[in-house]
Design an enzyme around this catalytic site. Structure first.
Site, short mmCIF file in Angstrom:
data_model
loop_
_atom_site.label_atom_id
_atom_site.label_comp_id
_atom_site.label_asym_id
_atom_site.label_seq_id
_atom_site.Cartn_x
_atom_site.Cartn_y
_atom_site.Cartn_z
N ARG A 132 0.84 -1.20 0.00
CA ARG A 132 0.00 0.00 0.00
C ARG A 132 0.87 1.24 0.00
O ARG A 132 1.81 1.35 0.78
CB ARG A 132 -0.91 0.00 1.23
CG ARG A 132 -2.20 0.74 1.04
CD ARG A 132 -3.12 0.59 2.22
NE ARG A 132 -3.56 -0.77 2.46
CZ ARG A 132 -4.47 -1.10 3.36
NH1 ARG A 132 -5.04 -0.17 4.10
NH2 ARG A 132 -4.83 -2.35 3.51
N SER B 82 -8.26 0.01 0.37
CA SER B 82 -9.21 -0.15 1.46
C SER B 82 -9.78 1.19 1.89
O SER B 82 -10.41 1.88 1.11
CB SER B 82 -8.55 -0.90 2.61
OG SER B 82 -9.47 -1.20 3.63
N HIS B 83 -9.53 1.58 3.15
CA HIS B 83 -10.11 2.81 3.70
C HIS B 83 -9.16 3.99 3.62
O HIS B 83 -9.49 5.07 4.12
CB HIS B 83 -10.50 2.58 5.17
CG HIS B 83 -9.31 2.30 6.04
ND1 HIS B 83 -8.75 1.05 6.13
CD2 HIS B 83 -8.56 3.11 6.83
CE1 HIS B 83 -7.71 1.10 6.95
NE2 HIS B 83 -7.58 2.33 7.39
N LYS C 60 -3.75 -6.38 -2.63
CA LYS C 60 -3.87 -7.56 -1.79
C LYS C 60 -3.68 -8.77 -2.69
O LYS C 60 -4.30 -8.86 -3.76
CB LYS C 60 -5.24 -7.60 -1.10
CG LYS C 60 -5.46 -6.46 -0.11
CD LYS C 60 -6.86 -6.48 0.49
CE LYS C 60 -7.05 -5.30 1.46
NZ LYS C 60 -8.42 -5.25 2.02
N ASP D 269 -16.49 -0.04 4.51
CA ASP D 269 -15.26 0.68 4.20
C ASP D 269 -15.06 0.73 2.68
O ASP D 269 -15.92 0.29 1.91
CB ASP D 269 -14.06 0.09 4.93
CG ASP D 269 -13.57 -1.22 4.35
OD1 ASP D 269 -14.39 -1.97 3.78
OD2 ASP D 269 -12.36 -1.52 4.47
N ASP E 99 -13.37 -0.81 0.39
CA ASP E 99 -13.43 -2.01 -0.46
C ASP E 99 -14.41 -3.04 0.07
O ASP E 99 -14.48 -4.17 -0.43
CB ASP E 99 -12.05 -2.62 -0.67
CG ASP E 99 -11.42 -3.19 0.59
OD1 ASP E 99 -11.79 -2.75 1.70
OD2 ASP E 99 -10.54 -4.06 0.47
N ASP F 217 -14.74 -4.90 2.74
CA ASP F 217 -14.42 -6.11 3.50
C ASP F 217 -14.59 -5.89 5.00
O ASP F 217 -14.44 -6.81 5.79
CB ASP F 217 -13.02 -6.64 3.19
CG ASP F 217 -11.89 -5.66 3.50
OD1 ASP F 217 -12.18 -4.51 3.93
OD2 ASP F 217 -10.71 -6.02 3.31
N ARG F 218 -14.97 -4.65 5.40
CA ARG F 218 -15.20 -4.36 6.82
C ARG F 218 -16.59 -3.77 7.00
O ARG F 218 -17.12 -3.11 6.12
CB ARG F 218 -14.17 -3.37 7.36
CG ARG F 218 -12.77 -3.94 7.41
CD ARG F 218 -11.84 -3.08 8.24
NE ARG F 218 -11.64 -1.76 7.67
CZ ARG F 218 -11.80 -0.62 8.34
NH1 ARG F 218 -12.19 -0.62 9.60
NH2 ARG F 218 -11.57 0.54 7.74
N GLU G 203 -12.25 -8.78 14.22
CA GLU G 203 -11.30 -7.79 14.72
C GLU G 203 -12.06 -6.53 15.14
O GLU G 203 -13.15 -6.25 14.63
CB GLU G 203 -10.29 -7.41 13.63
CG GLU G 203 -9.45 -8.55 13.13
CD GLU G 203 -8.41 -8.10 12.12
OE1 GLU G 203 -7.39 -8.77 12.02
OE2 GLU G 203 -8.63 -7.08 11.43
N SER H 7 -11.45 -3.74 14.13
CA SER H 7 -11.53 -2.90 12.93
C SER H 7 -12.75 -3.18 12.07
O SER H 7 -12.99 -2.49 11.09
CB SER H 7 -10.27 -3.07 12.10
OG SER H 7 -10.13 -4.43 11.70
N HIS I 126 -13.36 -6.21 10.50
CA HIS I 126 -13.21 -7.41 9.67
C HIS I 126 -13.90 -8.56 10.42
O HIS I 126 -13.52 -8.89 11.56
CB HIS I 126 -11.73 -7.78 9.50
CG HIS I 126 -10.97 -6.89 8.58
ND1 HIS I 126 -11.01 -7.03 7.21
CD2 HIS I 126 -10.10 -5.87 8.83
CE1 HIS I 126 -10.22 -6.12 6.65
NE2 HIS I 126 -9.66 -5.40 7.61
#
Length: 455
Positions: free
Chosen positions: A15, A103-104, A113, A237, A239, A241-242, A320, A322, A324
């Protein structure tokens, strides 16, 4: 071509900043490095996709060229949320893949990824990609490319396992990311009444930063839930995934408490299942899992590391702070904010209690959100190691990921961020006064050690 900056090859992904850390030529070489690494594992086909950032379509094209030049046949998905990319890899049996996303992170960032075998790669495998980038010791070959629209089968698959007992009214904040428009369709088709916010993909993220577990960015979602009398708010978020969740009173639910709600639901049907929480999660989560007949496990933070731990242990659920959330129960074991949203509305449709009362038996504690403190990349890990050694002299310390310091009436966490030049801290205690004491203890230690390292 841009130089290869080792610092952007992080623990879970790659990233950096567009046109600073990489350009299209650099990304093409990344494709060649990944292709070389994939071929070394015996994988000669890969799936790729991208998020809604402005640089992402061109980066997908560059990755595709690099992979083809390495003899990899490529299936490209174009704009997809990251979990739809994971779904494609799982369902179509691809052992190799790359999704272009930051992501965010803010609009000027992008990233990658990398999928390898059964999950996203991390740690040493990412460093192997870095070494190939540095050496340019690339394999050569000729591959072909073809497009596949994975979204219709992704939606059908996710909906096939969800059953609502009644309609549920929710507000959805897509954060102008890659998944909001798909989540809106999916939740509506599942039987929810959805009030949409910012569900059109826009790589400028014009309305707010796409991080749904930070209250400062979720103001419109919190307010809209209350205004419309919704049962919950759901945020995604960049992408998708969260997930972030808001209860009917307009209060943001911490990730560990959301995980406990999912765990209670799963354990009511499958007693004895393992549930994994990361080191940032409250001690109350792990106690609650045990109290509901589950097998709790504390693990390192990181989406790639958690997915690997899910596979290694056979856990039914993981999560998590976060946001996820990893479902192996009735799902594939990867983190998917859209599927987590479906599971949440399914739970709401089955419960008589509102979301705000689902953990009403938890004792009151006082805790901080995740706190990030800027720390130079070149000293952050050494600083955490020194702090861990100091704290072990006097306290019980869990050191699987930084230092989680256990007190009789609370705990503290210090760890080095794997995505930013920063330390991550979190604290929980039985009273506001004790919370401040614990925080002062840790922050004073870090201040002293930072000064010593800087001399």
């Amino acid at each position: 071509m841009k130089a290869v900056n080792k610092e952007i090859f992080r623990a879970y992904d790659i990233r950096g900043i567009v046109d600073v850390d990489f350009d299209e030529e650099w990304v093409e070489n990344l494709g060649r490095a990944c292709g070389t690494w994939f071929r070394s594992k015996g994988w000669d086909r890969a799936v790729i996709g991208h998020d809604c950032r402005h640089s992402s379509p061109a980066y997908q094209a560059a990755i595709l060229r690099g992979l083809n030049m390495s003899g990899i046949d490529v299936l490209f998905l174009n704009l997809v949320p990251t979990p739809a990319f994971y779904f494609a890899a799982k369902k179509l049996n691809y052992k190799a893949g790359i999704v272009i996303t930051a992501s965010h992170n803010p609009p000027e960032f992008n990233g990658f990824k990398i999928w390898g075998k059964d999950t996203t790669i991390h740690s040493g495998d990412i460093q192997d990609i870095y070494k190939l980038m540095e050496s340019k010791d690339f394999i050569s070959g000729t591959g072909i490319a073809s497009f596949h629209n994975i979204i219709p089968s992704y939606i059908e698959d996710l909906l096939s396992g969800i059953k609502l007992k009644r309609p549920v009214k929710v507000v959805l904040d897509g954060g102008n990311g890659a998944g909001g428009h798909i989540a809106l369709d999916m939740l509506s088709r599942a039987g929810a009444e959805v009030i949409p916010l910012y569900c059109v993909p826009d790589g400028d993220f014009p309305n707010h930063h796409p991080d749904p577990v930070v209250e400062d960015y979720m103001g419109d979602l919190l307010k809209t839930v209350v205004e419309h009398g919704a049962e919950a708010g759901i945020g995604l978020d960049g992408d998708a995934d969260r997930i972030g969740a808001v209860d009917e009173t307009g209060k943001l639910i911490p990730g560990d408490r959301l995980l406990a709600i999912y765990a209670q639901d799963m354990l009511s049907k499958i007693p004895g299942e393992m549930v994994i929480g990361d080191v940032k999660c409250s001690h109350l989560l792990f106690e609650d899992i045990s109290n509901h007949g589950g097998n709790p496990l504390m693990a390192k933070t990181g989406h790639s590391i958690m997915k690997a731990k899910m596979t290694e242990t056979g856990a039914g659920l993981g999560g998590e702070m976060s946001g996820h959330i990893f479902f192996a129960d009735r799902f594939y074991g990867f983190d998917d904010g859209l599927y987590a949203a479906l599971r949440l509305i399914e739970i709401l449709s089955q419960k008589e209690k509102p979301l705000s009362q689902m953990l009403e038996d938890w004792p009151e504690t006082f805790f901080t959100p995740e706190i990030r403190i800027d720390c130079p990349e070149n000293i952050k890990f050494e600083l955490v190691e020194l702090a861990t050694a100091e704290l072990k002299k006097e306290y019980n310390v869990i050191d699987i990921d930084g230092a989680r310091v256990i007190f009789e009436d609370g705990w503290a966490l210090i760890r080095a961020s794997n995505t930013q030049p920063a330390l991550t801290l979190r604290f929980e205690a039985s009273s506001p006064k004790r919370l401040q004491q614990v925080r002062n203890l840790i922050e004073s230690l870090l201040s002293r050690l930072t000064e010593e390292l800087s001399l």
